[in-house]
Enzyme design. Structure first.
Site, PDB file in Angstrom:
ATOM      1  N   HIS A  34       4.701 -74.141  -2.917  1.00  0.00           N
ATOM      2  CA  HIS A  34       4.170 -73.464  -4.098  1.00  0.00           C
ATOM      3  C   HIS A  34       4.785 -73.940  -5.415  1.00  0.00           C
ATOM      4  O   HIS A  34       4.350 -73.484  -6.475  1.00  0.00           O
ATOM      5  CB  HIS A  34       4.364 -71.954  -3.972  1.00  0.00           C
ATOM      6  CG  HIS A  34       3.524 -71.322  -2.903  1.00  0.00           C
ATOM      7  ND1 HIS A  34       2.146 -71.277  -2.971  1.00  0.00           N
ATOM      8  CD2 HIS A  34       3.857 -70.713  -1.742  1.00  0.00           C
ATOM      9  CE1 HIS A  34       1.665 -70.664  -1.903  1.00  0.00           C
ATOM     10  NE2 HIS A  34       2.674 -70.328  -1.131  1.00  0.00           N
ATOM     11  N   GLU A  49       2.022 -65.673   9.345  1.00  0.00           N
ATOM     12  CA  GLU A  49       1.424 -65.111   8.129  1.00  0.00           C
ATOM     13  C   GLU A  49      -0.093 -64.971   8.226  1.00  0.00           C
ATOM     14  O   GLU A  49      -0.801 -65.124   7.235  1.00  0.00           O
ATOM     15  CB  GLU A  49       1.826 -65.941   6.911  1.00  0.00           C
ATOM     16  CG  GLU A  49       1.645 -67.439   7.069  1.00  0.00           C
ATOM     17  CD  GLU A  49       2.239 -68.221   5.910  1.00  0.00           C
ATOM     18  OE1 GLU A  49       2.500 -67.638   4.843  1.00  0.00           O
ATOM     19  OE2 GLU A  49       2.445 -69.435   6.075  1.00  0.00           O
ATOM     20  N   ASP A  97       0.685 -63.428   2.572  1.00  0.00           N
ATOM     21  CA  ASP A  97      -0.474 -64.071   3.185  1.00  0.00           C
ATOM     22  C   ASP A  97      -0.982 -63.277   4.389  1.00  0.00           C
ATOM     23  O   ASP A  97      -2.182 -63.285   4.684  1.00  0.00           O
ATOM     24  CB  ASP A  97      -0.136 -65.501   3.595  1.00  0.00           C
ATOM     25  CG  ASP A  97      -0.223 -66.470   2.432  1.00  0.00           C
ATOM     26  OD1 ASP A  97      -0.789 -66.092   1.389  1.00  0.00           O
ATOM     27  OD2 ASP A  97       0.286 -67.598   2.543  1.00  0.00           O
TER      28      ASP A  97
END
Length: 251
Positions: A42, A145, A171
């Site tokens: 990210h 996730e 997530d």
């Protein structure tokens, strides 16, 4: 740099690093953390930035993991060759995914490509046998996730070579069609994964936003925590020393 996951009854805490600054890694290295995680999924890390940060981690004696951008063989090989202590692998949704990830990270009984030239092999100073043995000790942590991953959590945790499972609640919430990672259904699924991993004898890791939340999950047996990030630590410290603002100024 080598690292060992905490044994039962002990726990470790680190933080995400999301700014591509080796100086941040140096500062964190003197803060008493057990490890840190460079967030290549990210944050805007390229291979050169990862290389510098991993070099800084080695100099500061701070074990560094990399959360890779995907679970491809190329992504995993790249960060392991750079000398990461281990990898945090997103979106491992099944036992088969976990087996493929482990194969990409292992020389013996795997498909990790070998070279004597990277940092992980001592730039050629280690013999092939020693470099392979060292490389195969890298820690692989699989992120749980998604709904599918929760359902397969026991089998994922039991795959040989999985060092730990890491629960990604944000997530997971999205996978469940929920926009709140603290929703009771997400927390119920989280506790189910913890129990499944513990039954397999596999450590559990989590991201937490506060020490209070960390203590809550430590009581449930979680023992590898990523708490906040360099960004959140900076923001919180800046907010703590900022002058109070009037509503008009804040607007």
């Amino acid at each position: 740099m080598s690292y060992t996951l905490p044994p039962p009854g002990d726990w470790h805490v680190g933080t995400f690093v999301k700014t591509t600054s080796p100086q941040v890694v140096e500062v964190l290295g003197g803060a008493g953390l057990d490890f840190a995680v460079l967030d290549a999924e990210h944050a805007p890390y390229d291979r050169a930035a990862l290389d510098l940060s991993l070099l800084a981690g080695r100099a500061a004696r701070l074990p560094l993991f990399v959360r890779v951008q995907d679970r491809s063989a190329a992504s995993l090989l790249s960060v392991l060759d750079l000398g990461a202590a281990g990898v945090l692998v997103p979106h491992v949704d099944s036992e088969q995914d976990a087996r493929e990830v482990i194969a990409h990270c292992r020389y013996v009984d795997g498909d990790r490509g070998y070279s004597s030239s990277p940092r992980a092999a001592g730039y050629g100073a280690l013999g092939m046998k020693q470099a392979i043995a060292h490389g195969d000790r890298s820690i692989v942590i699989c992120q749980i996730e998604s709904v599918a991953a929760v359902q397969d959590a026991a089998r994922i945790a039991a795959v040989p070579g999985v060092g730990a499972v890491f629960i990604g609640r944000a997530d997971l919430a999205l996978s469940m069609g929920i926009h709140d990672a603290q929703d009771a259904r997400v927390l119920e699924a989280t506790e189910g994964v913890i129990r499944a991993a513990q039954a397999a004898g596999t450590p559990v890791g989590m991201f937490v936003g506060s020490s209070a939340e960390r203590e809550k999950y430590r009581a449930l047996g979680v023992r590898w925590f990523i708490q906040g990030s360099d960004q959140s630590l900076l923001r919180q410290a800046a907010q703590a020393m900022a002058r109070p603002r009037t509503p008009e100024q804040a607007a």
